[in-house]
Design a protein around this motif. Structure first.
Motif, mmCIF file in Angstrom:
data_model
loop_
_atom_site.group_PDB
_atom_site.id
_atom_site.type_symbol
_atom_site.label_atom_id
_atom_site.label_comp_id
_atom_site.label_asym_id
_atom_site.label_seq_id
_atom_site.Cartn_x
_atom_site.Cartn_y
_atom_site.Cartn_z
ATOM 1 N N GLY A 45 -8.166 -13.441 -24.103
ATOM 2 C CA GLY A 45 -7.307 -14.603 -23.881
ATOM 3 C C GLY A 45 -5.825 -14.342 -24.107
ATOM 4 N N ALA A 46 -5.472 -13.278 -24.817
ATOM 5 C CA ALA A 46 -4.057 -12.989 -25.067
ATOM 6 C C ALA A 46 -3.361 -12.594 -23.767
ATOM 7 N N GLU A 47 -2.050 -12.846 -23.703
ATOM 8 C CA GLU A 47 -1.247 -12.465 -22.548
ATOM 9 C C GLU A 47 -0.327 -11.309 -22.940
ATOM 10 N N VAL A 48 -0.313 -10.258 -22.102
ATOM 11 C CA VAL A 48 0.504 -9.071 -22.362
ATOM 12 C C VAL A 48 1.165 -8.618 -21.065
ATOM 13 N N THR A 49 2.083 -7.664 -21.205
ATOM 14 C CA THR A 49 2.780 -7.086 -20.053
ATOM 15 C C THR A 49 2.218 -5.707 -19.755
ATOM 16 N N ARG A 50 2.011 -5.417 -18.472
ATOM 17 C CA ARG A 50 1.568 -4.091 -18.003
ATOM 18 C C ARG A 50 2.624 -3.547 -17.052
ATOM 19 N N GLU A 51 3.083 -2.323 -17.302
ATOM 20 C CA GLU A 51 4.015 -1.645 -16.412
ATOM 21 C C GLU A 51 3.286 -0.469 -15.773
ATOM 22 N N TYR A 52 3.482 -0.317 -14.461
ATOM 23 C CA TYR A 52 2.772 0.747 -13.761
ATOM 24 C C TYR A 52 3.499 1.105 -12.466
ATOM 25 N N VAL A 53 3.094 2.224 -11.891
ATOM 26 C CA VAL A 53 3.699 2.731 -10.668
ATOM 27 C C VAL A 53 2.689 2.603 -9.525
ATOM 28 N N VAL A 54 3.121 1.983 -8.436
ATOM 29 C CA VAL A 54 2.312 1.911 -7.222
ATOM 30 C C VAL A 54 2.679 3.119 -6.372
ATOM 31 N N HIS A 55 1.680 3.861 -5.938
ATOM 32 C CA HIS A 55 1.889 5.110 -5.187
ATOM 33 C C HIS A 55 1.036 5.066 -3.926
ATOM 34 N N PRO A 56 1.529 5.603 -2.802
ATOM 35 C CA PRO A 56 0.761 5.529 -1.557
ATOM 36 C C PRO A 56 -0.484 6.416 -1.508
ATOM 37 N N GLY A 57 -0.666 7.271 -2.506
ATOM 38 C CA GLY A 57 -1.792 8.202 -2.501
ATOM 39 C C GLY A 57 -1.366 9.531 -1.904
ATOM 40 N N ALA A 58 -2.225 10.533 -2.069
ATOM 41 C CA ALA A 58 -1.891 11.879 -1.616
ATOM 42 C C ALA A 58 -3.163 12.625 -1.231
ATOM 43 N N ALA A 59 -2.951 13.764 -0.606
ATOM 44 C CA ALA A 59 -4.049 14.676 -0.290
ATOM 45 C C ALA A 59 -3.636 16.067 -0.734
ATOM 46 N N MET A 60 -4.605 16.851 -1.185
ATOM 47 C CA MET A 60 -4.365 18.236 -1.597
ATOM 48 C C MET A 60 -5.372 19.126 -0.895
ATOM 49 N N VAL A 61 -4.937 20.337 -0.568
ATOM 50 C CA VAL A 61 -5.769 21.270 0.185
ATOM 51 C C VAL A 61 -5.950 22.568 -0.597
ATOM 52 N N VAL A 62 -7.207 23.025 -0.704
ATOM 53 C CA VAL A 62 -7.504 24.357 -1.226
ATOM 54 C C VAL A 62 -7.736 25.255 -0.001
ATOM 55 N N PRO A 63 -6.732 26.046 0.393
ATOM 56 C CA PRO A 63 -6.906 26.928 1.542
ATOM 57 C C PRO A 63 -7.635 28.203 1.116
ATOM 58 N N LEU A 64 -8.836 28.424 1.676
ATOM 59 C CA LEU A 64 -9.657 29.576 1.330
ATOM 60 C C LEU A 64 -9.655 30.545 2.507
ATOM 61 N N LEU A 65 -9.106 31.719 2.291
ATOM 62 C CA LEU A 65 -9.028 32.732 3.336
ATOM 63 C C LEU A 65 -10.373 33.429 3.512
ATOM 64 N N ALA A 66 -10.552 34.096 4.646
ATOM 65 C CA ALA A 66 -11.821 34.767 4.969
ATOM 66 C C ALA A 66 -12.192 35.832 3.939
ATOM 67 N N ASP A 67 -11.191 36.444 3.285
ATOM 68 C CA ASP A 67 -11.468 37.490 2.298
ATOM 69 C C ASP A 67 -11.773 36.926 0.911
ATOM 70 N N GLY A 68 -11.858 35.586 0.798
ATOM 71 C CA GLY A 68 -12.198 34.960 -0.481
ATOM 72 C C GLY A 68 -11.008 34.616 -1.354
ATOM 73 N N ALA A 126 -3.397 9.720 -13.000
ATOM 74 C CA ALA A 126 -2.500 9.100 -13.980
ATOM 75 C C ALA A 126 -2.910 7.652 -14.233
ATOM 76 N N ILE A 127 -4.176 7.422 -14.606
ATOM 77 C CA ILE A 127 -4.720 6.065 -14.685
ATOM 78 C C ILE A 127 -4.035 5.171 -15.717
ATOM 79 N N GLY A 128 -3.306 5.736 -16.642
ATOM 80 C CA GLY A 128 -2.624 4.932 -17.653
ATOM 81 C C GLY A 128 -1.354 4.280 -17.146
ATOM 82 N N TYR A 129 -0.783 4.800 -16.036
ATOM 83 C CA TYR A 129 0.482 4.235 -15.566
ATOM 84 C C TYR A 129 0.672 4.247 -14.051
ATOM 85 N N SER A 130 -0.361 4.607 -13.277
ATOM 86 C CA SER A 130 -0.204 4.628 -11.832
ATOM 87 C C SER A 130 -1.541 4.407 -11.125
ATOM 88 N N ASP A 131 -1.451 3.855 -9.909
ATOM 89 C CA ASP A 131 -2.658 3.693 -9.094
ATOM 90 C C ASP A 131 -2.854 4.862 -8.134
#
Length: 193
Positions: A45-68, A126-131
């Motif tokens: 029931g208490a009321e508090v303030t939350r500060e956070y960062v809205v981010h569009p999201g990202a993608a990351m790539v692990v490029p694996l070459l034929a030689d491993g 970064a679940i403590g301060y960003s989506d």
């Protein structure tokens, strides 16, 4: 796919932990980030303030070459004032799917195109301060071309065996969380083959 009963029970009980948004305001809105300040009601029931960062999201790539070997890059990250070793990654542009972002970033930052793509997982780093969410991909059957770096983007590319990257992670020389998680997922993926 079967649902884990224990995880399902935890998910249902988490409803009791929800916080209700009472008001929301933008404190700062830039090219990449939207800093928000919300007033919320806690389960008790208490009321508090939350500060956070809205981010569009990202993608990351692990490029694996034929030689491993994996293709890595080194780039300067201003918030920590030093260069980091990491996999290619970038933010999701409006109207783009995470996979399209991964393909674009791989080409722009490394010059490579991949013939085979595997979605590894999604992380919330970064679940403590960003989506922010980052979707991780494995890229294989690579064909090299020319880098198409953005105007103010500077990266150095190099390759190492996955075992070397894992050693750098264990020693603390590689600390980028998305790179660490991507390396572990690829190690498991390859072991399962």
């Amino acid at each position: 796919m079967s649902i884990d009963p224990a995880l399902h029970a935890l998910s249902e009980s988490s409803e009791r932990l929800n916080e209700a948004t009472l008001s929301s305001e933008s404190v700062f809105k830039g090219r990449l980030l939207d800093v928000r300040r919300d007033k919320v009601r806690l389960p008790g029931g208490a009321e508090v303030t939350r500060e956070y960062v809205v981010h569009p999201g990202a993608a990351m790539v692990v490029p694996l070459l034929a030689d491993g070997q994996v293709l890595l890059e080194r780039q300067y990250r201003y918030p920590l004032h030093r260069a980091f070793i990491e996999f290619p990654a970038g933010k999701i542009d409006p109207g783009e799917s995470p996979r399209q972002t991964a393909e674009r970033e791989l080409l722009e930052e490394t010059g490579y195109r991949a013939g085979k793509w595997t979605e590894l997982t999604t992380i919330h780093n970064a679940i403590g301060y960003s989506d922010e969410r980052i979707v991780l991909y494995l890229a294989e059957d690579l064909v090299v071309g020319d880098q198409e770096l953005d105007e103010h983007e500077f990266v150095e590319l190099f390759t190492v065996p996955l075992a070397q990257l894992m050693a750098w992670i264990a020693s603390g020389d590689v600390t980028d969380v998305k790179t660490i998680i991507g390396a572990f997922f690829v190690q498991q993926h390859l072991a399962a083959r």
